[in-house]
Design a protein around this motif. Structure first.
Motif, mmCIF file in Angstrom:
data_model
loop_
_atom_site.group_PDB
_atom_site.id
_atom_site.type_symbol
_atom_site.label_atom_id
_atom_site.label_comp_id
_atom_site.label_asym_id
_atom_site.label_seq_id
_atom_site.Cartn_x
_atom_site.Cartn_y
_atom_site.Cartn_z
ATOM 1 N N SER A 91 41.071 20.417 -7.713
ATOM 2 C CA SER A 91 40.333 19.507 -8.603
ATOM 3 C C SER A 91 41.060 19.318 -9.936
ATOM 4 N N VAL A 92 41.730 20.359 -10.415
ATOM 5 C CA VAL A 92 42.496 20.247 -11.663
ATOM 6 C C VAL A 92 43.715 19.347 -11.434
ATOM 7 N N ALA A 93 44.351 19.477 -10.279
ATOM 8 C CA ALA A 93 45.493 18.622 -9.955
ATOM 9 C C ALA A 93 45.070 17.160 -9.867
ATOM 10 N N TRP A 94 43.924 16.902 -9.196
ATOM 11 C CA TRP A 94 43.422 15.524 -9.102
ATOM 12 C C TRP A 94 43.076 14.982 -10.482
ATOM 13 N N SER A 95 42.540 15.809 -11.345
ATOM 14 C CA SER A 95 42.198 15.383 -12.702
ATOM 15 C C SER A 95 43.450 14.996 -13.487
ATOM 16 N N ALA A 96 44.480 15.842 -13.404
ATOM 17 C CA ALA A 96 45.728 15.541 -14.105
ATOM 18 C C ALA A 96 46.387 14.289 -13.527
ATOM 19 N N LYS A 114 45.399 -4.073 -20.891
ATOM 20 C CA LYS A 114 45.842 -2.691 -20.644
ATOM 21 C C LYS A 114 44.857 -1.682 -21.236
ATOM 22 N N ILE A 115 44.423 -1.923 -22.461
ATOM 23 C CA ILE A 115 43.475 -1.019 -23.113
ATOM 24 C C ILE A 115 42.141 -1.022 -22.378
ATOM 25 N N ALA A 116 41.649 -2.217 -22.022
ATOM 26 C CA ALA A 116 40.360 -2.322 -21.327
ATOM 27 C C ALA A 116 40.416 -1.611 -19.975
ATOM 28 N N LEU A 117 41.505 -1.765 -19.242
ATOM 29 C CA LEU A 117 41.625 -1.101 -17.948
ATOM 30 C C LEU A 117 41.696 0.419 -18.112
ATOM 31 N N THR A 118 42.398 0.892 -19.130
ATOM 32 C CA THR A 118 42.460 2.331 -19.384
ATOM 33 C C THR A 118 41.075 2.889 -19.685
ATOM 34 N N VAL A 119 40.331 2.205 -20.543
ATOM 35 C CA VAL A 119 38.968 2.649 -20.888
ATOM 36 C C VAL A 119 38.075 2.626 -19.651
ATOM 37 N N ALA A 120 38.192 1.579 -18.840
ATOM 38 C CA ALA A 120 37.376 1.489 -17.619
ATOM 39 C C ALA A 120 37.714 2.615 -16.649
ATOM 40 N N MET A 121 38.997 2.939 -16.513
ATOM 41 C CA MET A 121 39.390 4.027 -15.618
ATOM 42 C C MET A 121 38.869 5.369 -16.125
ATOM 43 N N LEU A 122 38.913 5.571 -17.443
ATOM 44 C CA LEU A 122 38.388 6.823 -17.997
ATOM 45 C C LEU A 122 36.881 6.907 -17.830
ATOM 46 N N ALA A 123 36.180 5.786 -17.983
ATOM 47 C CA ALA A 123 34.726 5.778 -17.799
ATOM 48 C C ALA A 123 34.360 6.062 -16.339
ATOM 49 N N ALA A 124 35.197 5.624 -15.410
ATOM 50 C CA ALA A 124 34.924 5.843 -13.989
ATOM 51 C C ALA A 124 35.362 7.223 -13.503
ATOM 52 N N PRO A 133 34.483 10.413 -13.995
ATOM 53 C CA PRO A 133 33.527 11.395 -13.457
ATOM 54 C C PRO A 133 33.004 11.036 -12.064
ATOM 55 N N ARG A 134 32.970 9.748 -11.749
ATOM 56 C CA ARG A 134 32.484 9.329 -10.433
ATOM 57 C C ARG A 134 33.604 9.318 -9.392
ATOM 58 N N VAL A 135 34.850 9.161 -9.840
ATOM 59 C CA VAL A 135 35.973 9.035 -8.908
ATOM 60 C C VAL A 135 36.592 10.392 -8.564
ATOM 61 N N VAL A 136 36.674 11.283 -9.541
ATOM 62 C CA VAL A 136 37.343 12.572 -9.339
ATOM 63 C C VAL A 136 36.290 13.672 -9.217
ATOM 64 N N PRO A 137 36.150 14.265 -8.024
ATOM 65 C CA PRO A 137 35.184 15.354 -7.875
ATOM 66 C C PRO A 137 35.644 16.603 -8.638
ATOM 67 N N GLY A 138 34.737 17.234 -9.338
ATOM 68 C CA GLY A 138 35.056 18.443 -10.107
ATOM 69 C C GLY A 138 36.012 18.147 -11.252
ATOM 70 N N LEU A 139 35.805 17.053 -11.925
ATOM 71 C CA LEU A 139 36.718 16.584 -12.974
ATOM 72 C C LEU A 139 36.906 17.620 -14.075
ATOM 73 N N SER A 140 38.162 17.837 -14.440
ATOM 74 C CA SER A 140 38.518 18.668 -15.581
ATOM 75 C C SER A 140 39.055 17.724 -16.655
ATOM 76 N N TRP A 141 38.260 17.531 -17.712
ATOM 77 C CA TRP A 141 38.663 16.609 -18.763
ATOM 78 C C TRP A 141 39.939 17.077 -19.466
ATOM 79 N N LEU A 142 40.099 18.364 -19.587
ATOM 80 C CA LEU A 142 41.316 18.885 -20.231
ATOM 81 C C LEU A 142 42.552 18.540 -19.409
ATOM 82 N N ALA A 143 42.487 18.729 -18.100
ATOM 83 C CA ALA A 143 43.623 18.391 -17.232
ATOM 84 C C ALA A 143 43.876 16.885 -17.251
#
Length: 162
Positions: free
Chosen positions: A70-75, A114-124, A126-136
């Motif tokens: 999960s940490v690898a997927w987060s990074a 580019k900025i809007a897509l980055t923000v949208a990806m970050l907002a998504a 928690p739903r896309v990456v199971p066990g998300l590690s925000w630090l990673a």
């Protein structure tokens, strides 16, 4: 009226003396060719591929250090949130513009995308990456973004003049 004419002459003479004192010298065609040969253009796609490679290394390193997938997927997702918008930006900017104004509008427009897509990806995230590690995720983003600087500092083919 005479004073305005006097001021105009004074400004004109100051401008002429600034031009004469200037160290600016236009390059000849031969000098321009030599300058281009010493400073080859840097491919934006090479930078995007470099970012993708660095992102993959960061994800593998995160997995190796923590032993948690999960940490690898987060990074990796953090790296993707830099690489995907950068690739879209590069694709959008690859189109030739006819005027400088159109080029500037294109630059600003694609930067906003580019900025809007980055923000949208970050907002998504928690739903896309199971066990998300925000630090990673943050480490993956920052290390991948720093690839721009590495690419600019380590450009192949740039030779210094003596």
């Amino acid at each position: 009226m005479a004073q305005a004419s006097s001021n105009d002459k004074k400004i004109a003479s100051e401008t002429e003396s600034e031009v004469e004192d200037s160290d600016f010298k236009p390059l000849t065609a031969q000098e321009a060719r030599e300058w281009r040969s010493r400073h080859p253009a840097l491919s934006v796609w090479r930078i995007v591929w470099g970012q993708a490679a660095v992102g993959a290394v960061v994800a593998l390193l995160a997995w190796w250090l923590t032993g948690r997938l999960s940490v690898a997927w987060s990074a990796g997702y953090g790296a993707l949130s830099v690489v995907v918008p950068a690739a879209l930006f590069a694709r959008g900017m690859a189109r030739r513009r006819s005027t400088a104004g159109a080029a500037m509008v294109g630059l600003l427009g694609w930067e906003l995308v580019k900025i809007a897509l980055t923000v949208a990806m970050l907002a998504a995230a928690p739903r896309v990456v199971p066990g998300l590690s925000w630090l990673a995720l943050l480490v993956g983003m920052v290390v991948t973004m720093k690839t721009y600087w590495i690419a600019l500092l380590a450009r192949p083919g740039v030779r210094r003049t003596d």
